[in-house]
Design an enzyme around this catalytic site. Structure first.
Site, short mmCIF file in Angstrom:
data_model
loop_
_atom_site.label_atom_id
_atom_site.label_comp_id
_atom_site.label_asym_id
_atom_site.label_seq_id
_atom_site.Cartn_x
_atom_site.Cartn_y
_atom_site.Cartn_z
CG LEU A 17 -2.01 -1.07 1.29
CD1 LEU A 17 -2.73 -1.00 2.62
CD2 LEU A 17 -2.99 -0.92 0.13
CG ASP A 143 3.42 13.41 12.14
OD1 ASP A 143 3.75 14.52 11.67
OD2 ASP A 143 3.74 12.33 11.62
#
Length: 297
Positions: A17, A143
């Site tokens: 992915l 983040d």
């Protein structure tokens, strides 16, 4: 490194992915179970850092109950098996909810391509509420950026946004504030001034990163574009936020004050919650029609 058909902890790898800084992500499935996003560290377990980060991601994500937060399913260390034989040393891994979609970074408008507000606005609302639930659960994501927001059903009438990657998350202690813990990893264009200074962090620290993400999704670039990380850091600490309509002239001029508050240098001057900013942007832009895009990305 694992390849298609290999197995890690009983998960059979179907396809790759993506690739992060320290790990590779695969679509994988255990027999009889739903497919997952399996993140496998590129470092062996002896290094320790990846395993600690995956365990922290698993523990912190497990504290949050929101449908738009990617669920952590399992975590551990295991060798890579090929046809039943070990072909690689034991590596840390974490299994996450698989979101069949793409990162919101794919929606950042480039050049003459205009932002897709029909997707961006509801995704920002989803993620704004998800971040507020993180903070209520005592978790600071730390983040937030376009690459850590996943979008499902982007071409439908009901696109959904998902907050992912809690690898650098930390606890809010006490609930309103968190102290710098010595393990500071930065995505500099989205890092709040207090994060750059390694000072006490707040829910509004995520709010700053969320605002910088929204700014980029709407204008095509983060708030402060400079030639080096050092120059970006200086700008985030000292320079005023550029007006969004200086980058996309059709954006309402009212967004200038919105983003200057959302990206204020002091956390106490920002919006109290991420959902508040998302709702303001939704109301300001829901009836705005960008000019037709010219050319492709």
């Amino acid at each position: 490194m694992p390849d298609t058909g290999d197995a890690v902890a009983g998960y059979v790898i179907l396809r790759r992915l993506g690739r992060g800084g320290t790990a590779d992500v695969f679509l994988a499935r255990r027999p009889g179970e739903q497919a997952v996003a399996l993140k496998v560290a590129r470092r062996a377990v002896d290094d320790g850092s990846s395993g600690q980060r995956f365990q922290r991601e698993f523990d912190t994500a497990g504290r949050i109950h929101n449908p738009n937060v990617v669920t952590a399913i399992d975590v551990g260390e295991a060798p890579v098996l090929r046809e039943g034989h070990t072909v690689d040393t034991a590596r840390p891994w974490i299994a996450l909810q698989y979101v069949d979609g793409r990162p919101s970074s794919s929606l950042v408008p480039r050049g003459t391509v205009e932002p897709d507000l029909a997707v961006i606005l509801p995704v920002l609302v989803d993620v704004g509420h998800a971040l507020d639930d993180c903070h209520r659960a005592g978790v600071l994501h730390r983040d937030v950026k376009p690459g850590n927001i996943l979008i499902r059903d982007a071409g439908s009438q009901n696109p959904r946004g998902y907050l992912s990657d809690f690898g650098t998350a930390q606890a809010l202690v006490p609930p309103a504030m968190v102290l710098y813990d010595g393990d500071l990893l930065l995505s500099v264009p989205y890092a709040a001034p207090e994060l750059l200074r390694a000072q006490d962090l707040w829910p509004q620290t995520d709010g700053y990163a969320f605002a910088a993400t929204a700014f980029e999704l709407l204008t095509g670039q983060p708030p402060f574009v400079r030639s080096t990380d050092l120059a970006i850091r200086y700008a985030q600490l000292h320079d005023p936020v550029p007006p969004p309509d200086s980058l996309r002239r059709w954006l309402p001029s009212s967004l200038t004050s919105v983003f200057r508050k959302a990206l204020a240098k002091r956390p106490e001057d920002r919006y109290a919650t991420c959902s508040r900013l998302a709702e303001i942007l939704y109301r300001a832009l829901r009836d705005v029609q960008p000019p037709p895009s010219r050319g492709g990305k």
